[in-house]
Design an enzyme around this catalytic site. Structure first.
Site, short mmCIF file in Angstrom:
data_model
loop_
_atom_site.label_atom_id
_atom_site.label_comp_id
_atom_site.label_asym_id
_atom_site.label_seq_id
_atom_site.Cartn_x
_atom_site.Cartn_y
_atom_site.Cartn_z
N HIS A 1 -0.93 -16.33 -6.54
CA HIS A 1 -0.45 -16.03 -7.89
C HIS A 1 -0.48 -14.55 -8.19
CE1 HIS A 1 -2.23 -20.13 -7.88
NE2 HIS A 1 -1.01 -20.41 -8.31
N GLY A 2 -0.69 -13.71 -7.17
CA GLY A 2 -0.53 -12.26 -7.34
C GLY A 2 -1.72 -11.50 -7.86
#
Lengths: 183, 419, 257
Positions: free
Chosen positions: A148-149
């Site tokens: 999810h970064g």
């Protein structure tokens, strides 16, 4: 009309009812002790077994790790990143303004004094548990979680993305200059 | 609001689900029981407690056991050595299985002595036999799970029995095994069934108790309850008596578990299963020994003086073994006496003790290799086992019984108590 | 009364059968084991840690050439009195198979306390091939896995001798009357002075046999001492509770009689 006031019975067993009550109470108390004594082994049997506990700490030899290199070891079923940081990395980590961090922690709180080149963090993203990748995001020599970064810096602290907390620093001690024991 | 005012939480629940009055009427102060029950009546409730204990220890063991032929033995040793209190769970479960049979066998023989199988309790008796059969299946499969030498070879010998069935026998055995010998598929399905059957037992126990409560318990005199003077409320009389019984039971149980946990087991089961090596003596657990004796003692069924064999001894043994339990289904009709309790049936009383002795002798025979004097004694004991029922058919109609008391309360008053 | 006589007969029958069954267990071609008294017997039984440590030395220097002990981990030895340092040192003296490494190979590394005693032979076939067709059994459970338990193992270890007249031994076989059948492939492992005990105890065959049996008893049942201690507490609690319940029952039933 008032009923005569009976003085309190001096003898605990003066009436059948109080003897009955005593019996029931004692039986219940003894039985309760027994029930707990039976329940405890059942519950404790679900706690980690002796062989699992034996693997709950590991020793790692740091000699083969070059400056700037990071290795991954398995501890309690999860990966732990051990990185030998360069002086640039350390400087980068120390000059960050701690109060601006989502999870405020100075770099010195995440390493051992006198051994700041060694960073030991649990390699599990604090968002939803994926394993972050080294040097793959915005922060050089930091970590990036592809799920999810989330972005972690050279001290493993959360700098961007959805994760709430810094990468966890496990309990570890230096047994010697080149050997640590995790857990 | 129409909910009762007293004890409001209890009342709130009771109005929506009458659980408290249900308990009161089934084992509380509103359930009447004969006033003259002796300690032989404790064994039903003890059996119930043991069932609960087996399920509890079993579920917690199941959290650590692995039913795979290469790992099963090791997983049990892991339970014994590494799991917290694992040794206690394992020994409690193993000793508990033996104790379950001790208690149930006593419970059954109580029924045989006092005529508890007679009308109107035939269905109650039938549910009991079904419970016994389920227990035997559960115990048999459970013993296979540690995958020791006895587990493996006991399973091999007993499942091989079904090959005695003419024609379809071998197919059935391969279907049972899931292969061409006892192996991993067998172990896995036995685990699944061993986990399932105890809950089936619970369901049949509920039916058993429901049937019991229709007409209430039998009693040592074997005569019906006629007036409320013949009864006392189950609580507190029999609840406290049952708790005391539990105390005695758990003392015996704990003595075994903590000091002699392997006394009733077989040393060979601490050797991991080896399909290439058969143990010198394959012996089932003690509670199967009488049936094992019948299985091995049955001779060929032949026409005398012709040598023509009608039924091979292998098949005869299987029929005899199952027959020895199934015959109990028809016992209420074989025993034609109008009198229930052996207390008033002097002839039947002797027959009862001889029958019990016969079962013990069969048990001993089952533990010995089937040769020489053991085989001869086994055949005599087997013959008598079935002869007992034939004799009973004739004797029960004709025997002279002692006069029955008028009622339970009169009999109790006459002897003015013993406790 | 006939009924009571019958009960007596039944009880006598049960006891006789019980005694008979116990006695017959060793009947054919196996001598019943010598009865020894052990410190670990009985409800107060305990493991003599000094004896167990000596027994471990016997296992390590004599038995481990052929017999594995692979259900015992090095860390378990702390139970019989070895210190953490001694355990670590012992563990690292063994090479344990680990891997695969990043190349995909298995490799050897020094042992850690969490490791188990390694196998002596790679598998059963290798064990049989090296020992004239008879695989030496693992010893972790041997005391529980043989009828007669500790007495059997002790008798076996001290019972080797020349075969009686009429018994033929094939090449490699040895005679021991305590072994079922009498003929076995295992040679007598113990002789006086075979081991030099670290604590100076004279190492007679009898001493070594007793010590290794004590060690193996611990290896088979490491929970024994805790089990018996707990048992004592449980029995006392149950005795008190049951006595109380009996008094309560009598009290409640008094009204009826």
């Amino acid at each position: 009309m008032s009923t005569p006031h009976h003085p309190p019975s001096p003898d605990l067993f003066s009436t059948a009812t109080t003897r009955r009550d005593f019996m029931v109470l004692t039986a219940a108390a003894l039985g309760g002790v027994g029930a707990c004594a039976v329940a405890w082994p059942l519950i404790d049997s679900m706690n980690p077994a002796a062989d699992v506990l034996a693997l709950s700490s590991i020793e790692v030899d740091l000699t083969p790790i070059q400056v700037g290199q990071v290795i991954k070891v398995k501890w309690r079923g999860v990966p732990v990143f051990i990185r030998r940081r360069t002086p640039d990395d350390i400087a980068e980590a120390q000059k960050v303004n701690v109060s601006e961090l989502r999870d405020p922690q100075g770099d010195e709180q995440r390493v051992k004094k006198g051994r700041e080149q060694w960073l030991v963090v649990v390699g599990v993203c604090t968002h939803l548990g994926c394993i972050p990748l080294f040097n793959a995001g915005e922060y050089k020599d930091g970590w990036f979680c592809p799920c999810h970064g989330s972005q972690y810096d050279t001290s493993g602290r959360i700098r961007g993305g959805p994760a709430p907390k810094n990468l966890v620093v496990p309990d570890y001690t230096f047994l010697s200059d080149n050997r640590i024991k995790i857990g | 609001m129409s909910a009762p005012k007293t004890n409001s939480i209890k009342g709130w629940i009771e109005y929506r689900l009458p659980i408290f009055s249900f308990i009161d009427h089934s084992l509380g102060s509103k359930y009447p029981a004969p006033r003259n029950l002796n300690y032989w009546w404790n064994f039903g409730s003890i059996a119930g407690i043991v069932l609960v204990m087996q399920i509890l220890t079993g579920v917690f063991l199941a959290m650590h056991y692995t039913a795979q032929s290469g790992m099963a033995f090791d997983s049990v040793e892991n339970i014994m050595r590494n799991v917290n209190y694992g040794w206690l769970l394992r020994y409690a479960h193993a000793v508990g299985a033996s104790m379950f049979f001790v208690v149930v066998y006593i419970h059954i023989f109580r029924g045989l002595y006092y005529g508890s199988y007679k009308a109107p309790r035939e269905l109650l008796w039938w549910f009991g036999i079904v419970i016994l059969l389920l227990m035997m299946a559960t115990a048999f499969m459970g013993y296979v799970l540690p995958w020791g030498q006895m587990s493996f070879w006991g399973a091999t010998v007993i499942t091989n029995l079904f090959s005695a069935i003419p024609g379809v026998g071998e197919g059935i055995v391969h279907w049972l095994w899931g292969g061409f010998s006892v192996d991993n598929p067998t172990l896995n399905r036995f685990y699944a069934l061993h986990f399932l059957l105890p809950f089936v037992i619970v369901a049949v126990v509920i039916l058993h108790i429901w049937a019991l409560h229709q007409h209430g318990s039998n009693n040592p005199l074997g005569i019906d309850v006629k007036t409320p003077q013949d009864t006392i409320p189950f609580h507190p009389y029999y609840t406290y008596k049952d708790f005391f019984g539990f105390g005695i039971f758990f003392m015996i149980f704990s003595w075994l578990v903590f000091f002699y946990p392997n006394a009733l087991g077989d040393a060979d089961n601490y050797v991991p299963a080896n399909a290439m090596v058969t143990p010198a003596h394959i012996v089932p657990e003690w509670y199967f020994l009488p049936f094992y004796a019948i299985l091995r003692s049955m001779p060929d069924i032949a026409i005398p003086f012709t040598g023509m064999v009608l039924v091979q001894s292998k098949l005869a043994g299987v029929i005899g073994m199952f027959g020895s339990i199934l015959i109990f289904f028809v016992l209420p009709w074989i025993d034609r006496s109008k009198v229930r309790s052996a207390t008033f049936r002097p002839v039947y009383k002797i027959m009862f003790w001889i029958f019990l002795l016969d079962c013990i002798v069969l048990g001993y025979v089952g533990s010995q290799p089937p040769e020489g004097s053991a085989l001869l004694i086994g055949r005599i004991a087997l013959a008598y086992y079935f002869a007992h029922f034939v004799i009973l058919w004739f004797v029960s109609k004709r025997e002279k019984t002692l006069p029955l008391p008028e009622s339970i309360s009169k009999a109790v008053l006459a002897s003015h108590g013993g406790y | 009364m006939v009924g009571i006589d019958m009960k007596k007969i039944i009880l006598i029958a049960i006891s006789l059968i019980g005694l008979g069954a116990a006695g017959i267990a060793f009947a054919e071609n196996q001598k019943p084991p010598l009865k020894q008294s052990w410190a670990f017997d009985g409800i107060f039984g305990h493991v003599d840690k000094q004896a167990a440590q000596r027994g471990f030395q016997v296992y390590k220097e004599v038995c481990s050439a052929c017999h594995s002990l692979n259900r015992i981990a090095f860390r378990n030895l702390a139970d019989i009195g070895f210190s953490e340092a001694e355990v670590s040192a012992l563990a690292s003296s063994y090479q344990i198979s680990d891997g695969p490494n990043d190349n995909g190979d298995m490799f050897q590394r020094p042992g850690k306390p969490s490791d188990y005693f390694p196998l002596v032979y790679a598998n059963e076939n290798a064990a049989r091939a090296t020992n004239n067709g008879a695989a030496p059994p693992d010893l972790s459970l041997i005391i529980k896995a043989r009828k007669g338990g500790a007495n059997y193992v002790y008798s076996l270890l001290t019972g080797f001798g020349p075969p009686p007249a009429g018994i033929q031994l094939t090449p490699g076989q040895n005679y021991n009357p305590y072994f079922p059948g009498g003929n076995l492939m295992m040679p007598p492992p113990l002789s006086d002075g075979r081991v030099t005990y670290a604590d100076g105890t004279p190492a007679t065959v009898d001493q070594m046999a007793r010590d290794v049996v004590t060690f193996l008893q611990w290896a088979a049942e490491p929970e024994m001492e805790i089990r018996k201690e707990m048992g004592l507490k449980v029995m006392i609690y149950l005795a008190i509770f049951t006595a109380f319940l009996y008094v309560a029952k009598r009290n409640i039933w008094r009204k009826i009689h």
